[in-house]
Design a protein around this motif. Structure first.
Motif, PDB file in Angstrom:
ATOM      1  N   ALA A 110       0.823  -1.206   0.000  1.00 51.59           N
ATOM      2  CA  ALA A 110       0.000   0.000   0.000  1.00 51.59           C
ATOM      3  C   ALA A 110       0.862   1.262   0.000  1.00 51.59           C
ATOM      4  CB  ALA A 110      -0.932  -0.002   1.208  1.00 51.59           C
TER       5      ALA A 110
ATOM      6  N   GLY B  47      -5.695   0.122   3.199  1.00 52.49           N
ATOM      7  CA  GLY B  47      -6.290  -1.130   2.765  1.00 52.49           C
ATOM      8  C   GLY B  47      -6.493  -2.143   3.858  1.00 52.49           C
TER       9      GLY B  47
ATOM     10  N   ARG C  97      -8.212   5.667  -0.638  1.00 57.42           N
ATOM     11  CA  ARG C  97      -7.797   4.388  -0.049  1.00 57.42           C
ATOM     12  C   ARG C  97      -6.973   3.624  -1.079  1.00 57.42           C
ATOM     13  NH1 ARG C  97     -13.867   2.943   2.218  1.00 57.42           N
ATOM     14  NH2 ARG C  97     -14.077   4.808   3.537  1.00 57.42           N
ATOM     15  N   TYR C  98      -5.824   3.162  -0.638  1.00 58.28           N
ATOM     16  CA  TYR C  98      -4.925   2.396  -1.497  1.00 58.28           C
ATOM     17  C   TYR C  98      -5.076   0.930  -1.115  1.00 58.28           C
ATOM     18  CZ  TYR C  98      -3.128   6.999  -2.599  1.00 58.28           C
ATOM     19  OH  TYR C  98      -3.019   8.304  -3.011  1.00 58.28           O
ATOM     20  N   LEU C  99      -5.844   0.210  -1.921  1.00 53.70           N
ATOM     21  CA  LEU C  99      -6.284  -1.139  -1.571  1.00 53.70           C
ATOM     22  C   LEU C  99      -5.379  -2.199  -2.202  1.00 53.70           C
ATOM     23  CD1 LEU C  99     -10.118  -0.636  -2.171  1.00 53.70           C
ATOM     24  CD2 LEU C  99      -8.808  -0.206  -0.068  1.00 53.70           C
ATOM     25  N   SER C 100      -5.048  -3.201  -1.404  1.00 52.32           N
ATOM     26  CA  SER C 100      -4.387  -4.410  -1.916  1.00 52.32           C
ATOM     27  C   SER C 100      -5.446  -5.486  -2.041  1.00 52.32           C
ATOM     28  CB  SER C 100      -3.277  -4.857  -0.958  1.00 52.32           C
ATOM     29  OG  SER C 100      -2.310  -3.845  -0.785  1.00 52.32           O
TER      30      SER C 100
ATOM     31  N   ARG D 133      -7.916   1.991   7.106  1.00 52.24           N
ATOM     32  CA  ARG D 133      -8.561   1.734   5.809  1.00 52.24           C
ATOM     33  C   ARG D 133      -7.917   2.504   4.664  1.00 52.24           C
ATOM     34  NH1 ARG D 133     -12.062   4.105   9.122  1.00 52.24           N
ATOM     35  NH2 ARG D 133     -12.671   6.284   8.751  1.00 52.24           N
TER      36      ARG D 133
ATOM     37  N   LEU E  84     -10.033  -4.380   4.748  1.00 51.54           N
ATOM     38  CA  LEU E  84     -10.756  -4.678   3.503  1.00 51.54           C
ATOM     39  C   LEU E  84     -11.584  -5.945   3.676  1.00 51.54           C
ATOM     40  CD1 LEU E  84     -11.249  -4.220   0.422  1.00 51.54           C
ATOM     41  CD2 LEU E  84      -9.245  -5.689   0.032  1.00 51.54           C
TER      42      LEU E  84
ATOM     43  N   VAL F 224     -14.397  -1.217   3.688  1.00 54.46           N
ATOM     44  CA  VAL F 224     -13.088  -1.156   4.347  1.00 54.46           C
ATOM     45  C   VAL F 224     -13.294  -0.430   5.666  1.00 54.46           C
ATOM     46  CG1 VAL F 224     -10.642  -0.669   4.011  1.00 54.46           C
ATOM     47  CG2 VAL F 224     -12.134  -0.808   2.024  1.00 54.46           C
TER      48      VAL F 224
END
Length: 480
Positions: free
Chosen positions: A257, A459, A294-297, A456, A462, A451
């Motif tokens: 992230a 990430g 939000r930087y989601l994996s 959050r 999630l 999230v």
């Protein structure tokens, strides 16, 4: 309204969407068939200028200058990657490597690409334009002379008509939208001239001339697919996603992230020569609440063979973000070719509707559901035990409704869920809070991505939508 109906007589469609089939790495075929492909087939059906035999060519200008059409096509399509094969190649003179069965002939490697099998083998294109009887008749003549679309093993039947205003359309429609989630080729003014130039060059130089030598023919527009949730705008939206190769261990979610965020901010500044907005990095943010990017994996979780590896990353923007910010951020994400960070060094490829990997598909994380389960643990917002009231507070901060029940656990509740150590969750020099895996049950289906928790933006927290299993009792907390 002008409508073109394309019926795939074999129920399948095979075409090379971007000229990469010969590399053997094409895993996702073209779907729906691009309007530019249909336009090129109509041009070839009766030629242009002096080469026209049954029309005068003026009818092509109607489609060339028309706005992008809406495309009614099945959203469900199976993409079958075909095996490579060798075919006999005719050549003059002696050859060193001969076919055993065919003396003095050699073999050539052929990579057929991907065959697409849609649930409904009919596609309709609808242009908001008016045509007179002569133009409609000319288009119908050209359509009758189109035998296949894409490769020759995709025979079609094409017809043009002017439907009545009351004509019903299917629910599965790809609609032109600057904020759409797929990119599709469309004709633009001047395409006929570009095709004529390519044909003239091919006539003079033969097969040494390829379509890749005419990049001006690649003209694409963004569309919103039927799978894109219409109501997602109220909960924010995933504006772009990248597929990572190879996949990364789920235990490195915090590093992935942070690396993804740094790459997006850098590319945003390089591309637009401007400071990224506060919603992307949080510094100087003037908004209220918790409405930051939000930087989601996106991990592989929730099925029997899940390993929890991160196959993709995605950027989520809150609903208050201006559309211009979303467009600029999407361009920044799609320009990233590699993610390099602490222990992370992987290539990145823009997600453009690919069927696999499953984790990279935004609809896997956004479809409405009553029950959601964390794939990565959620960091508590306060140093208090997780109660229904406290979990409801997390959900309100994340823009979600109040849950009716929940359970929490230190260990993952999903197959492939990440079991993280404190050093893999907390950032150096930052306050450390407890973290838990959580299962949420809402009274009504909630749209994702869901999230929760104080992490959050990175990430953490999630959730994956799972089956409701409404008949099963659900304790308010799992103390075991």
């Amino acid at each position: 309204m002008l409508t073109a109906t394309v019926e795939f007589l074999h129920g399948t469609f095979r075409a090379d969407p971007d000229g990469t089939a010969h590399t053997g790495r094409l895993s996702h075929g073209e779907w729906p068939p691009a309007p530019s492909r249909l336009f090129d087939a109509l041009v070839a059906a009766d030629g242009t200028g002096d080469r026209c035999r049954h029309t005068d060519g003026s009818e092509l200008g109607v489609l060339e200058t028309a706005p992008c059409p809406s495309i009614e096509a099945s959203a469900e399509a199976h993409h079958q990657q075909l095996n490579d094969r060798f075919v006999v190649q005719q050549r003059g003179g002696p050859v060193k490597s001969q076919q055993q069965e065919y003396v003095a002939r050699t073999a050539a490697l052929v990579r057929p690409g991907v065959r697409v099998s849609p649930r409904v083998p009919t596609v309709q294109y609808r242009w908001p334009v008016e045509v007179d009887e002569r133009q409609l008749s000319a288009l119908q003549v050209r359509a009758a002379r189109v035998g296949y679309l894409g490769c020759a093993d995709s025979p079609v039947r094409v017809r043009f008509e002017r439907p009545s205003d009351e004509a019903a359309s299917r629910a599965e429609v790809f609609v032109p939208d600057e904020a759409g989630d797929v990119v599709i080729g469309v004709p633009v003014p001047g395409r006929v001239q570009m095709l004529d130039a390519a044909f003239a060059t091919w006539t003079e130089h033969g097969t040494s001339v390829g379509r890749s030598q005419f990049p001006a023919l690649v003209t694409k527009a963004r569309y919103r697919s039927p799978s894109a949730d219409e109501g997602a705008a109220a909960h924010g939206r995933i504006v772009a996603a990248l597929i990572l190769r190879p996949a990364v261990s789920g235990r490195r979610v915090a590093v992935v992230a942070a690396t993804f965020k740094a790459a997006v901010l850098l590319r945003f500044q390089d591309l637009h020569e401007a400071e990224p907005p506060g919603a992307l990095h949080g510094h100087g943010f003037e908004g209220t609440g918790y409405d930051l990017a939000r930087y989601l994996s996106l991990p592989d979780v929730g099925h029997a063979h899940a390993r929890g590896r991160i196959h993709a990353v995605a950027l989520w923007l809150p609903p208050e973000c201006d559309e211009s910010i979303g467009t600029a951020a999407r361009e920044a994400v799609h320009s990233i070719r590699r993610l390099v960070g602490q222990g992370v060094n992987v290539s990145a490829e823009a997600w453009d509707g690919q069927r696999r990997p499953l984790a990279a598909r935004p609809d896997r994380w956004t479809r409405p559901s009553r029950r959601w389960v964390t794939a990565f643990p959620a960091i508590h917002e306060r140093h208090v035990p997780p109660t229904l009231e406290e979990i409801g507070r997390w959900c309100r901060h994340a823009g979600l409704p109040q849950p009716v029940s929940f359970r929490s656990s230190r260990s993952p509740l999903l197959k492939g869920g990440a079991s993280l150590a404190p050093t893999e969750v907390h950032r150096p020099g930052k306050p450390q809070r407890p973290y838990s895996h959580v299962e949420l049950l809402f009274d009504k289906p909630a749209a994702g991505p869901v999230v929760i928790g104080s992490g959050r933006q990175r990430g953490l927290g999630l959730c994956l939508p799972v089956g409701d299993r409404s008949a099963l009792p659900m304790p308010s907390r799992d103390r075991g």
